[in-house]
Scaffold this active site. Sequence first.
Site, PDB file in Angstrom:
ATOM      1  N   ARG A 156       4.399  -0.427   2.760  1.00 56.98           N
ATOM      2  CA  ARG A 156       4.469  -1.287   1.576  1.00 56.98           C
ATOM      3  C   ARG A 156       5.575  -2.332   1.677  1.00 56.98           C
ATOM      4  NH1 ARG A 156       3.446   3.685  -1.878  1.00 56.98           N
ATOM      5  NH2 ARG A 156       1.259   3.475  -2.462  1.00 56.98           N
ATOM      6  N   PHE A 186      -2.979  -5.501  -3.080  1.00 62.02           N
ATOM      7  CA  PHE A 186      -2.870  -4.881  -1.756  1.00 62.02           C
ATOM      8  C   PHE A 186      -1.986  -3.641  -1.776  1.00 62.02           C
ATOM      9  CE2 PHE A 186      -3.585  -8.364   1.713  1.00 62.02           C
ATOM     10  CZ  PHE A 186      -4.876  -7.942   1.875  1.00 62.02           C
ATOM     11  N   GLU A 187      -2.386  -2.618  -0.998  1.00 57.47           N
ATOM     12  CA  GLU A 187      -1.576  -1.422  -0.738  1.00 57.47           C
ATOM     13  C   GLU A 187      -1.007  -0.797  -2.010  1.00 57.47           C
ATOM     14  OE1 GLU A 187       1.145  -1.691   2.544  1.00 57.47           O
ATOM     15  OE2 GLU A 187      -0.151  -3.071   3.616  1.00 57.47           O
ATOM     16  N   GLY A 188      -1.856  -0.715  -3.032  1.00 55.41           N
ATOM     17  CA  GLY A 188      -1.444  -0.136  -4.303  1.00 55.41           C
ATOM     18  C   GLY A 188      -1.214  -1.220  -5.329  1.00 55.41           C
TER      19      GLY A 188
END
Length: 625
Positions: A285, A415-417
């Site tokens: 992240r 993105f990514e959470g």
Amino acid sequence: MSKKEVTEQDAREVAEASRQQEWKPSFMREMFLGHLRADLIYPYPLEDEDRPEFAAFYNALKEFLRDHIDSEAIDETGEYPEDVVDGLRKLGAFGMKIPKEYGGLGFNQVEYAKAMELLGTRDGNVTALLSAHQSIGVPQPLKLFGTEEQKKEYLPRCAKGEISAFALTEMGVGSDPARMETIYAESPEGDAWVLNGEKLWCTNGTIAKLLVVMARQADSKKISAFVVETDWAGVKVEHRCHFMGLRALANAVISFKDVRVPKKNLIGKEGRGLKIALTTLNDGRLSIPSASIGTAKAALRICREWAGERVQWGRPVGKHEAIAHKLADMAANTYAIESVTRLATEMANRGDVDIRLEAAAAKEWVTCRTWDIVDDTMQIRGGRGYETAASLRNRGEEPIPVDRMMRDYRINKIFEGSSEIMHLFMAREAVDKHLQVAGAMLDPKKSAVEKVRAVPDILSFYASWYPSCWVPHGGSYAQFGKLSRQMRFVERSSRRLAREVFHGMVVHQAGLEKKQAFLFRLVDIANELFAMAASIARTRTLRKAGRPEARQAEELTDLFCRNTRRKVRRLFQDLWSNDDVAKYRVSQSVLAGKHLWLEALLEGLEKAAPAKPVPVPARPRAMAS
């Protein structure tokens, strides 16, 4: 394949099982408990002189970005040029974080973050290509959990530029892995796993040679992770996904039909897939906020130059208060963005602290603040911000690509959470200590006898902890000089935050997890306090080190803290004085169709759905070979 019926309790159990249970020291976890651990962030880790080998790579990457990457062409064609991908391979950019013994460059997390910052100033498509490959693709989980055999087989291939991707999301599975329908089972011969299912939104998927695939054991809740090669029988790119920004993103729907995966390609232990994914994402992240630093700085330069050149009503627009205030806040927020991200990155690099909350805070807070900066850049540039770079060039103006910056950056809040998922993740970790102590009282599975037995331990903890949340800690914070009063505000607010977490548990009890607006405000307060603390610690360390930029940094930090204090006070007030109940009630009326009269204008405008979806050609995969 039959649909898997999943209850709310099932989903919760799967999520809980994947959590990391133990805690190393954590600045934000302690802050949620009312303890300001200034020793974990001060002295702030200032940048050292770059190692010669990294400096050489960094300069070569900068030259490559300047001389060989035509971001406008990449955006217009929606493709990564082969010479660009080959050039990145020759630079070793696909192996930045891979250890030297496996053919990589062996850069640490801080050095990798600097490369991401540089990429973020120029091209979101190339940033996504490299980040997805090594932050969440095959290299990172194998570095952390792979066997030596797996590392020797796959890491050299990744370092040389065989592109990798991460396959978790499905049509019905975003952040709720309990609903996963991609399944695996042992082959009849017992020598392989057999994989079936379909994955959505696999970044790099259309050009990847290697995948990390998450799948559920056919008859259980166990989720495991596998390395899968895309040229194996049964692996198929079904569709290339296209988006409003990042138009070259090689994003795919990938299906798996009776794919035989060698037993040796299981990453870690069976049933540990989600834990592997979450641990990988803690570091992964950080690439997004690192790239965000570059984006914010590029936007600040665009606005500074334009506001000084553009004259309206006899004065440069930067002299008008409305624009001047935007510029001031952009500069202060850019400094804070950099302070938060570099602190979290240094923590990840050290490895002796727990960064799950700090990484999530950096991802959520930084992307939201950077989006604000990008949006203000569009506003300050006005019509020239909305006009494409190609159109500006064709009529003789400087082709500043604010429209592309906005289209490309927006995905970073997803993105990514997504920001919402980051809030939920952080809220769960924020109450972890309370659940350890008093969880039995909130657990519907616990009997009355078990709840009574838990009472002495609960009373013992809260009898000492709660009063401590009213008592100042840490002395005068005089070591922070002119900013000491700002750090005292962080300390006082940390104790108030801890009390409000407890008050929320007392008032809402088991229903607290459904009070997302309340929880999100708590997380927002923590993120703002973390940003204040990181900026203050960095500025004070710059001052003590005698850095020439220290005075200007102090000015930016003071302004940032002034703004943030007002925001924090408002968030505290909104915890208990809000319209949450009314908003939820209206939303359910909307869902029930009670306000269809608002949509009456649309009646008769809908076209009949096509009998078949329009096919979109999959992207050629020759480039990955």
